[in-house]
Design a protein around this motif. Sequence first.
Motif, PDB file in Angstrom:
ATOM      1  N   GLY A 140       9.776  -0.244  -6.603  1.00 47.75           N
ATOM      2  CA  GLY A 140      10.699   0.166  -7.861  1.00 47.75           C
ATOM      3  C   GLY A 140       9.437   2.168  -7.692  1.00 47.75           C
ATOM      4  N   LEU A 141       8.647   2.166  -7.683  1.00 48.55           N
ATOM      5  CA  LEU A 141       8.206   3.190  -8.479  1.00 48.55           C
ATOM      6  C   LEU A 141       8.081   4.199  -6.576  1.00 48.55           C
ATOM      7  N   VAL A 142       8.113   3.635  -6.020  1.00 45.50           N
ATOM      8  CA  VAL A 142       8.304   4.363  -4.138  1.00 45.50           C
ATOM      9  C   VAL A 142       9.729   4.957  -4.210  1.00 45.50           C
ATOM     10  N   ASN A 143      10.837   3.498  -4.587  1.00 43.21           N
ATOM     11  CA  ASN A 143      12.470   3.558  -4.662  1.00 43.21           C
ATOM     12  C   ASN A 143      12.438   5.319  -5.470  1.00 43.21           C
ATOM     13  N   SER A 144      11.781   5.679  -6.404  1.00 42.37           N
ATOM     14  CA  SER A 144      11.822   6.889  -7.578  1.00 42.37           C
ATOM     15  C   SER A 144      10.753   7.838  -7.020  1.00 42.37           C
ATOM     16  N   HIS A 145      10.016   7.941  -6.554  1.00 38.85           N
ATOM     17  CA  HIS A 145       9.299   8.997  -5.994  1.00 38.85           C
ATOM     18  C   HIS A 145       8.791   9.202  -5.080  1.00 38.85           C
ATOM     19  N   PRO A 146       8.594  10.045  -4.053  1.00 39.30           N
ATOM     20  CA  PRO A 146       7.871   9.891  -2.775  1.00 39.30           C
ATOM     21  C   PRO A 146       6.413   9.577  -3.078  1.00 39.30           C
ATOM     22  N   LEU A 147       6.295   8.502  -2.382  1.00 40.47           N
ATOM     23  CA  LEU A 147       4.788   7.723  -2.068  1.00 40.47           C
ATOM     24  C   LEU A 147       4.092   7.235  -1.641  1.00 40.47           C
ATOM     25  N   VAL A 148       3.021   6.804  -0.756  1.00 44.70           N
ATOM     26  CA  VAL A 148       3.482   5.150   0.095  1.00 44.70           C
ATOM     27  C   VAL A 148       3.135   4.373  -1.029  1.00 44.70           C
TER      28      VAL A 148
END
Length: 571
Positions: A140-148
């Motif tokens: 969910g975090l990666v889906n909503s924010h551009p990070l790896v």
Amino acid sequence: MWGREVLVCVLVALARPALGQAVPSGPGRLVRIAQGQIRGWLAEGYSVYEYLNIPYATVPTGVNKFQAPLPPQPIRGTYHALDYNIKCPQPGITDHTEDCLVANVFTPSTVTEQSNLPVMVMIHGGGYQTGYGMQTTPRGLVNSHPLVAVSFNYRLGAHGFLCLGTEDAPGNAGMKDMVALLQWVQTNIASFGGNPNNVTVWGCSSGGSAADLLVLSNMTNPLNSTEGLFHRVIAESGCSVAPFSTQMDPLENARIFAQRLNFTNVNNITALGQFYRNLSYENLTQFDFVGEGRNSTSFFQPCVERNISQERFLHDAPENILRRGDFRPLPTLYGYAIRDGFFRFELFNEWMVAMNDDFTDFLPADLGFTSEDQKVGVARMIKEFYFGKSKTVTPNNIENYVNYFSDVMFLHPVLRAVSSQVRAGNDQVYLFEYSFVTGANDTVDRGACEQVWSLMDYRSSPTVTPGFPQMSQTVRQLWYNFIATGSPTPPASTSLPAWSFTNVNRSPYYSLGDTVTLVEGQPIPWRSRIWDSVYSIHYRMPQPPRSAALRNTLSHFIWVYTLVMLVFSFK
């Protein structure tokens, strides 16, 4: 770090598909890393590619099983990076895998090798005894924010933290696994679109402890170098000075564990080492110490290593390193959930009786006393502080029971770490307190690391309160800002209150509750002051295991001294 070459390469890439995981339909996405070519797939329900159970290092086996990890094995053909349910040996799990050092990488579906996104490395909790990288996921975090994001396994319990101070078992194998993972990230994360020069280490509970210890290790952030393996830290509900962060007496712990397995020659270090070298994983994982820690320890946990001319993860007690400022300060976000002590709720009926019988058993292990009377006196004072003049733990004051374990295991250690970091010259420390009620079922859904529900995905979820979606959005935005920029509230990036650095007095701090505010003042001031006072007088440093020669010298001295005293007593 690796110390020696792998002479025989087992073809893990060919072996993993035989574990029963079906290869998904569809093309997936190919990525080439240093070991070879791997294929990941879109996570169901998310615009996130996941590459799961990638070997990042190799576990030494047989009599070498307590030593530092070896390099990862090369991949031939294409490795299908699926979840093969790989877990390191631990209590309660029979389908564990000896060669268990695997990483999981999560990327936005739009990522390319040129994306240069910030990287979050996740260290799982579990008291250094249990857990695995996939127990929580950041989809969910990666889906909503551009990070790896990267999660991983590391060796646990005695397998990861037996510390004899010998060449066969020098200590901190599990922490050295983490260093190997961070080295793997530096080598490979650009292939997933991540920026190796913008890596944040995150963890909660023992994961937070490990993240904070990594800062103090010369293996990861040498003082005289700018080429550290990571660049920011988020340590939640755990830190380097928590009682469960370091073993007070690792040799004594090794002896106690061996005695439980009916080994009697525990005072002979050579025999003790031989016993552990030949111990099966079934016996290594026979006991779960997470629920036993009346003194707020997990038994097998990181240790201060003895100098035996090998690279050490931890060369001195964390408190000493912090006092000397012998580390490279990094932007750090510390915090806790106000009722982390619900972690001990299920033990209340048993421990209520034991606490009333002898409260000294429940003092944290990193306190030392000059006499039993002094210890009893301190225990009496603390028990009265939490449970009133009657000094009796009852169901009517269960909230104070929760507060006690919140304070000794999580809250006060974090506050001590904050003050120590700032005092040592780190002027980039943020502090938060999470008091939002996440779970609708108060006695079941609350506990250590409650704030992590707001950040991560779990395989099971609590029945959440109505305001939880907004809190989750808030936490994810703040944490992403810090990971990406080093500030949770960079200018013009959010409508939330500006989050200022904290000072040596632990003020200000960010309050994440029904409202989100920056509070000028100390958190839990009355409770933290009593522990500040106790630790200023009674703190006990963790010690490395003594050498066999020193132990023999001490034993000889004690024998001679006893003999002399006996001779004089007959005169």
